[in-house]
Design a protein around this motif. Structure first.
Motif, PDB file in Angstrom:
ATOM      1  N   SER A  85       5.397  11.838   3.031  1.00 21.76           N
ATOM      2  CA  SER A  85       4.066  11.525   3.542  1.00 21.76           C
ATOM      3  C   SER A  85       3.091  11.884   2.430  1.00 21.76           C
ATOM      4  N   MET A  86       2.206  10.960   2.078  1.00 16.45           N
ATOM      5  CA  MET A  86       1.309  11.219   0.947  1.00 16.45           C
ATOM      6  C   MET A  86      -0.153  11.030   1.335  1.00 16.45           C
ATOM      7  N   ALA A  87      -1.018  11.692   0.585  1.00 19.35           N
ATOM      8  CA  ALA A  87      -2.457  11.565   0.829  1.00 19.35           C
ATOM      9  C   ALA A  87      -3.176  11.625  -0.506  1.00 19.35           C
ATOM     10  N   GLN A  88      -4.320  10.963  -0.583  1.00 19.62           N
ATOM     11  CA  GLN A  88      -5.206  11.152  -1.740  1.00 19.62           C
ATOM     12  C   GLN A  88      -6.530  11.673  -1.224  1.00 19.62           C
ATOM     13  N   GLY A  89      -7.202  12.420  -2.058  1.00 17.96           N
ATOM     14  CA  GLY A  89      -8.480  12.966  -1.627  1.00 17.96           C
ATOM     15  C   GLY A  89      -9.171  13.669  -2.771  1.00 17.96           C
ATOM     16  N   TYR A  90     -10.296  14.273  -2.449  1.00 17.91           N
ATOM     17  CA  TYR A  90     -11.092  14.969  -3.471  1.00 17.91           C
ATOM     18  C   TYR A  90     -11.100  16.470  -3.204  1.00 17.91           C
TER      19      TYR A  90
ATOM     20  N   ASP B  86     -11.311  30.181   7.560  1.00 20.77           N
ATOM     21  CA  ASP B  86     -10.382  30.763   8.516  1.00 20.77           C
ATOM     22  C   ASP B  86      -9.545  31.770   7.743  1.00 20.77           C
ATOM     23  N   GLY B  87      -9.914  33.030   7.796  1.00 20.64           N
ATOM     24  CA  GLY B  87      -9.233  34.059   7.000  1.00 20.64           C
ATOM     25  C   GLY B  87      -9.354  33.716   5.531  1.00 20.64           C
ATOM     26  N   ASP B  88      -8.203  33.621   4.852  1.00 18.70           N
ATOM     27  CA  ASP B  88      -8.205  33.280   3.426  1.00 18.70           C
ATOM     28  C   ASP B  88      -8.383  31.783   3.198  1.00 18.70           C
ATOM     29  N   TRP B  89      -8.363  31.004   4.271  1.00 16.22           N
ATOM     30  CA  TRP B  89      -8.396  29.547   4.126  1.00 16.22           C
ATOM     31  C   TRP B  89      -9.812  29.013   4.242  1.00 16.22           C
ATOM     32  N   ARG B  90     -10.048  27.950   3.498  1.00 19.77           N
ATOM     33  CA  ARG B  90     -11.385  27.355   3.494  1.00 19.77           C
ATOM     34  C   ARG B  90     -11.224  25.838   3.330  1.00 19.77           C
ATOM     35  N   VAL B  91     -12.117  25.074   3.990  1.00 18.35           N
ATOM     36  CA  VAL B  91     -12.080  23.622   3.771  1.00 18.35           C
ATOM     37  C   VAL B  91     -12.668  23.347   2.400  1.00 18.35           C
ATOM     38  N   VAL B  92     -11.881  22.711   1.530  1.00 20.96           N
ATOM     39  CA  VAL B  92     -12.346  22.506   0.152  1.00 20.96           C
ATOM     40  C   VAL B  92     -12.500  21.031  -0.207  1.00 20.96           C
ATOM     41  N   GLY B  93     -12.140  20.139   0.671  1.00 24.60           N
ATOM     42  CA  GLY B  93     -12.262  18.725   0.306  1.00 24.60           C
ATOM     43  C   GLY B  93     -11.913  17.824   1.460  1.00 24.60           C
ATOM     44  N   TRP B  94     -11.726  16.549   1.155  1.00 24.66           N
ATOM     45  CA  TRP B  94     -11.495  15.563   2.205  1.00 24.66           C
ATOM     46  C   TRP B  94     -10.528  14.500   1.704  1.00 24.66           C
ATOM     47  N   VAL B  95      -9.821  13.935   2.659  1.00 26.06           N
ATOM     48  CA  VAL B  95      -8.840  12.902   2.358  1.00 26.06           C
ATOM     49  C   VAL B  95      -9.555  11.555   2.283  1.00 26.06           C
ATOM     50  N   THR B  96      -9.115  10.708   1.360  1.00 23.82           N
ATOM     51  CA  THR B  96      -9.690   9.361   1.295  1.00 23.82           C
ATOM     52  C   THR B  96      -8.743   8.328   1.902  1.00 23.82           C
ATOM     53  N   SER B  97      -7.437   8.469   1.669  1.00 29.91           N
ATOM     54  CA  SER B  97      -6.480   7.581   2.329  1.00 29.91           C
ATOM     55  C   SER B  97      -5.084   8.173   2.167  1.00 29.91           C
ATOM     56  N   GLY B  98      -4.123   7.546   2.770  1.00 20.33           N
ATOM     57  CA  GLY B  98      -2.757   8.032   2.643  1.00 20.33           C
ATOM     58  C   GLY B  98      -1.835   7.287   3.572  1.00 20.33           C
ATOM     59  N   GLY B  99      -0.664   7.823   3.766  1.00 14.42           N
ATOM     60  CA  GLY B  99       0.318   7.174   4.626  1.00 14.42           C
ATOM     61  C   GLY B  99       1.704   7.613   4.217  1.00 14.42           C
ATOM     62  N   TYR B 100       2.670   6.841   4.596  1.00 11.06           N
ATOM     63  CA  TYR B 100       4.046   7.218   4.280  1.00 11.06           C
ATOM     64  C   TYR B 100       4.513   6.441   3.061  1.00 11.06           C
ATOM     65  N   ALA B 101       5.006   7.174   2.056  1.00  5.46           N
ATOM     66  CA  ALA B 101       5.542   6.541   0.849  1.00  5.46           C
ATOM     67  C   ALA B 101       7.042   6.379   1.076  1.00  5.46           C
ATOM     68  N   HIS B 102       7.440   5.160   1.438  1.00  5.74           N
ATOM     69  CA  HIS B 102       8.795   4.962   1.957  1.00  5.74           C
ATOM     70  C   HIS B 102       9.896   5.142   0.927  1.00  5.74           C
TER      71      HIS B 102
ATOM     72  N   LEU C  80       0.827  -1.214   0.000  1.00  7.25           N
ATOM     73  CA  LEU C  80       0.000   0.000   0.000  1.00  7.25           C
ATOM     74  C   LEU C  80       0.861   1.264   0.000  1.00  7.25           C
ATOM     75  N   SER C  81       2.014   1.188   0.639  1.00  6.59           N
ATOM     76  CA  SER C  81       2.933   2.334   0.618  1.00  6.59           C
ATOM     77  C   SER C  81       3.427   2.563  -0.815  1.00  6.59           C
ATOM     78  N   MET C  82       3.737   1.459  -1.516  1.00  2.31           N
ATOM     79  CA  MET C  82       4.263   1.601  -2.883  1.00  2.31           C
ATOM     80  C   MET C  82       3.190   2.113  -3.840  1.00  2.31           C
ATOM     81  N   ARG C  83       1.942   1.714  -3.608  1.00  3.09           N
ATOM     82  CA  ARG C  83       0.893   2.203  -4.513  1.00  3.09           C
ATOM     83  C   ARG C  83       0.692   3.702  -4.326  1.00  3.09           C
ATOM     84  N   LEU C  84       0.970   4.202  -3.100  1.00  7.67           N
ATOM     85  CA  LEU C  84       0.781   5.639  -2.853  1.00  7.67           C
ATOM     86  C   LEU C  84       1.715   6.471  -3.719  1.00  7.67           C
ATOM     87  N   GLU C  85       2.985   6.040  -3.813  1.00  8.23           N
ATOM     88  CA  GLU C  85       3.942   6.848  -4.584  1.00  8.23           C
ATOM     89  C   GLU C  85       3.727   6.693  -6.088  1.00  8.23           C
ATOM     90  N   LYS C  86       2.782   5.829  -6.473  1.00  9.68           N
ATOM     91  CA  LYS C  86       2.375   5.741  -7.889  1.00  9.68           C
ATOM     92  C   LYS C  86       1.027   6.445  -8.114  1.00  9.68           C
TER      93      LYS C  86
END
Ligand SMILES: Cc1cc2nc3c(=O)[nH]c(=O)nc-3n(C[C@H](O)[C@H](O)[C@H](O)COP(=O)(O)OP(=O)(O)OC[C@H]3O[C@@H](n4cnc5c(N)ncnc54)[C@H](O)[C@@H]3O)c2cc1C
Length: 861
Positions: free
Chosen positions: A814-819, A793-809, A673-679
């Motif tokens: 550290s990587m994440a995927q989301g929408y 929060d000021g100029d910042w806004r929540v625009v999406g969400w993470v679906t999964s992630g972890g450490y790409a060794h 799963l770590s290797m799939r993240l870096e792809k």
């Protein structure tokens, strides 16, 4: 009692009545509910009546929110009060880890549109003064919590259903279910037989027995559950008088207890460790409106903590202890939907929180029955999510574990031990000898990572990086630089054969089917153009003149996918689908030396040109008949090798011996799963789910709109033409010692710019109709999306969400995927995004190309 009905609902508890109401509301009025005794004759009558919206699965949480807002509607239609008390409630954390858990829940709640708030113990005490706040480090406030009258609520559903034309037959037990060749059900009752098109099992405490009438063993078990009621307490009355408010509900993780005001006293319930199943093998038909004997010794340890945390309650006299049974599935969520392998037999059972979930269950099931689709992402409660391995004894062990951990935190790297090992491959003992830390993958023991020799193969559970971090890094590096081997028996595997198999698959899948000896990757869509599957398909050489395809998919979705395949099979039996389950197991080798290794084990040429990337071949490996795919989820040069279990040890031994000269290592699922993240590869049920369209999911290159007319094509074409609103993206995150786990909010520095409404979808626009046949859309809380409301929060806004992630060794990131909104999806600017990890916002950058081998050269070599 009438002799024919379109649908018969068995069971008049809160769930059966909700299903009946929702079916009637959807326009089916030729329906009846048959109840063995009076309404609420199972667990519904003695429930504590509490409700809340939080659930570990955001989609189930959304349906719970729908349930709560429905009560007003059924009160209005029925004229029957539910005695709703919307008090709000708090969850109390006594340790920093539990506070981390609340931070996560709060972060998730943000994009679900929930108004949760993190508060101090003193603030919680101000709303529930019976607590000693010094026992806690923090709390989370949820305004949508409260309690109601269970009997009144069940009757409100029933009366509302009757008003819409449904019939309710009381004091009449269903004793047998048989099915005619044409699919008609004979519902045999004490008062005669009803012919029905559909049957719904809402049997609550007797759901198992109703399942057995049709030859299935549902993974559901009743547990004894106790709560106590105190005498009236002056402190409660005083609080009510001085504030004009009722005391709130409190959930205490440490004590595994919940408590709230009940009249002028307090109700306190426990989920004790020493829990007890009720009627573990079969439920007596003569059990009715009686309670079980209380067992104070069993709940004494919980009460001891409870009285320490809430000393105000200890002083009060106990008026009554209620002990009653109610049902659970293995993971505590309901079992809803059509049962695979049967026609028009539906379930709505194992609903352990009928007053939080009953409405959502009724809505989803009625949509499914009336319109052929639940309309929401109901995977978290789909009856198809458990396999045959969930036997009576397995269920017993898992339900007890779940009950005793009801309020315990499940850490992201935590594997639960009950009922294991259940299924093992022939390599199980070898993997244990190799010091593997094993995990449960849809009931199958699967190596997660390999602990260094001499150390205990055990996870130290944590929200932060843990003891597997170093060893997984080594597995990844050795695989990427030399070669690694891992077990992949936990994939789903199917064979589709028969004349017309290719046409059948072309109709189901979005990609073109491969030529003989080739492989394609392909999503599968429902009619609404939403992702319901993601497969690897190979075309094998014909056998007996018949087309033959091998399919690999998500393990957990095997029954879910079989149900879909079977629904679309031609009725003439010309096409066969075989699910291998564990009669086909596998090994994957990956890394730059994997071809040299495999070449030593086979007698055919597997050079780059002879056995190309995405080729499929049946060949002997180490002397064993195997199927080999030239593809791996690591995204490196590599192979998947499939064999009958009898050969797995032989092939593994051959790989190990041949691999020695290349520096072969074993690697586990976590390294994979770590290797799939870096792809930037997605995973099914995390990145890809029925709430997303294929273009939103960035699966563009697998959607061949120009090929034949496949299911969901029209909707997919529309999505493409209009442009997807969301896109799946990969991020590199500047994380500290914790990586994302999934469901974290994604912030963007958007300033005043508008990137469109950011919404987390739950439903997917399945058309629904009211009783008059008029189409209704988005007419209630559950149907629409959760707008990510006002989280600015000021100029910042929540625009999406993470679906999964972890450490790409390998790339050491550290990587994440989301929408995120499509307009932001290709913006790689630094400083644009932040991802909230355990309550702290960390800088993140979109990474359009995968950081490992962006050109894909290594896997094609
Ligand atoms: C002590 C206790 C406290 C609880 N507290 C809460 C709480 O605070 N909040 C909450 O949400 N939930 C609570 N619950 C759980 C809640 O009671 C259940 O979630 C809910 O009752 C499930 O409803 P049901 O309709 O699925 O099942 P049931 O209520 O068991 O109803 C099933 C019905 O089916 C009928 N039936 C079965 N077989 C047949 C047949 N063959 N023919 C005809 N009829 C049949 C039965 O007679 C019964 O009436 C509590 C439960 C207990 C025991």
């Amino acid at each position: 009692m009438k002799s024919h009905a379109k649908a018969v609902v068995i069971g008049g508890g809160v769930v059966g009545c909700s299903v009946l109401y929702h079916l009637a509301k959807s326009g089916w009025t030729d329906i009846m509910l048959i109840e063995r005794s009076e309404l609420t004759s199972g667990s519904s009558w003695h429930a504590a009546g509490g409700f809340h919206t939080l659930n570990g699965d955001p989609n189930v949480a959304k349906l719970q929110a729908y349930t709560v807002q429905l009560y007003k509607e059924i009160e209005e239609i029925s004229g029957q009060s539910c005695s709703l008390h919307l008090t709000g409630g708090v969850m109390m954390a006594d340790t920093p880890e539990r506070m981390d858990f609340l931070r996560l829940a709060h972060a998730k709640g943000r994009y679900l549109g929930m108004d949760t708030e993190l508060i101090t113990p003193s603030e919680a005490k101000a709303m529930f003064p019976l607590m000693d706040e010094t026992n806690f480090v923090g709390a989370m406030w949820d305004p949508v919590e409260g309690h109601l009258d269970p009997s009144g609520t069940t009757h409100a559903y029933a009366k509302a259903a009757r008003k819409l034309g449904a019939e309710i037959v009381l004091r009449n037990r269903v004793v047998e279910l048989t099915q005619e060749v044409d699919g008609t059900w004979n519902v045999v009752t004490e008062q005669g037989t009803v012919k029905a098109e559909h049957v719904v099992n809402c049997g609550g405490l007797w759901a198992r027995e109703i399942g057995r009438m049709v030859g299935i063993e549902l993974p559901v078990l009743a547990m004894e559950h106790m709560y106590l009621l105190t005498e009236p307490m002056p402190e409660v009355e005083e609080f009510n008088n001085s504030t004009g408010r009722e005391m709130i509900g409190v959930l205490d993780f440490k004590g595994e207890i919940y408590t709230r005001q009940e009249r002028n006293g307090i109700l306190l319930g426990t989920y004790e460790k020493a829990c007890k199943p009720w009627s573990p093998v079969s439920t007596p038909w003569d059990f009715g409106h009686e309670l079980l004997q209380p067992d104070i010794d069993r709940i004494a340890p919980s009460l001891e903590i409870g009285f320490k945390h809430f000393p105000g309650i200890e002083k009060a006299g106990i008026k009554q202890i209620i002990n009653g049974p109610f049902t659970f599935a293995l993971d505590g969520n309901p079992l809803v939907g059509p049962v695979q392998g049967l026609t028009n037999f539906w379930c709505a059972c194992a609903v352990m929180a009928g007053f939080s979930q009953g409405g959502g269950v009724g809505l989803a099931l009625s949509n499914w029955m009336v319109h052929g689709d639940p309309g929401f992402d109901v995977w978290g409660m789909d009856v198809a999510r458990f396999g045959e391995w969930a036997t009576l004894r397995y269920t017993n062990a898992k339900v007890r574990e779940n009950y005793s951990r009801r309020f315990s935190i499940r850490f992201p790297n935590e594997e639960l031990p009950a009922a294991r090992p259940a299924q093992t491959t022939p390599l199980y003992d070898t993997m244990i000898a190799n010091n593997a830390v094993m995990g449960d993958s849809w009931g199958l023991e699967t190596p997660l990572w390999f602990a260094p020799r001499g150390s205990e193969p055990k996870d130290v559970v944590s929200f932060h990086r843990s003891n597997d971090f170093g060893p997984i890094g080594e597995e990844v590096r050795a695989t990427r630089e030399k070669v690694g081997v891992t077990e992949i028996a936990n994939f789903a595997k199917y064979e589709v054969s028969g004349p017309g198999a290719e046409d059948f698959l072309n109709r189901l899948m979005t990609n073109r089917m491969p030529k003989t000896g080739r492989i394609v990757l392909t999503p599968m869509l429902n009619e609404f153009g939403r992702l319901i599957g993601d497969f690897t398909i190979a075309k094998a050489s014909p056998r007996g003149g018949e087309e033959r395809f091998m399919i690999w998919g998500s393990s957990a979705a095997q029954k879910y996918h079989m149900r879909w395949f079977e629904k679309h099979l031609p009725k003439d039996g010309s096409i066969r689908i075989h699910r291998f389950d564990q009669t086909l197991v596998g090994l994957s080798i990956a890394g730059p030396k994997s071809r040299d290794l495999l070449q030593k084990l086979v007698d055919v040429d597997i050079s780059t040109t002879a056995f190309r990337f995405m080729d499929f071949r049946e060949m002997a490996v180490g002397g064993a008949p195997c199927m080999v795919n030239r593809i791996t989820y690591t995204g490196d040069l590599g192979y998947e090798i499939w064999m009958a279990p009898a050969y797995q040890r032989l092939v593994y031994k051959a790989i190990k011996e041949a691999g020695e000269e290349f520096g072969l290592v074993d690697f586990g699922m976590r390294a994979l799963l770590s290797m799939r993240l870096e792809k930037n590869f997605p995973t099914w049920f995390r990145e890809l789910r029925p709430i997303y369209g294929p273009f939103e999911g960035s699966m563009d290159r697998f959607i061949k709109l120009e090929k034949n007319d496949f299911i969901g094509r029209e909707a997919a074409a529309k999505e493409q033409a209009e442009g997807p609103k969301l896109r799946r993206v990969s991020f590199i995150v500047d994380a500290a010692d914790a990586d994302v786990m999934g469901d974290e909010p994604i912030w963007a520095k958007v300033g005043g710019k508008d990137y469109g409404t950011v919404e987390k979808p739950h439903g997917y626009g399945a058309p629904r109709f009211d009783a008059g046949g008029k189409e209704v859309r988005g007419s209630n809380a559950a149907e629409g999306a959760s707008a990510v409301r006002g989280i600015v929060d000021g100029d910042w806004r929540v625009v999406g969400w993470v679906t999964s992630g972890g450490y790409a060794h390998y790339v050491e990131k550290s990587m994440a995927q989301g929408y995120v909104p499509a307009a932001l999806a290709e913006n790689e600017s630094a400083g644009l995004f932040e991802i909230e990890i355990l309550g702290h916002r960390r800088p993140a950058r979109v990474n359009v190309e995968p950081p490992f081998d962006p050109s894909g050269e290594k896997m094609r070599t």
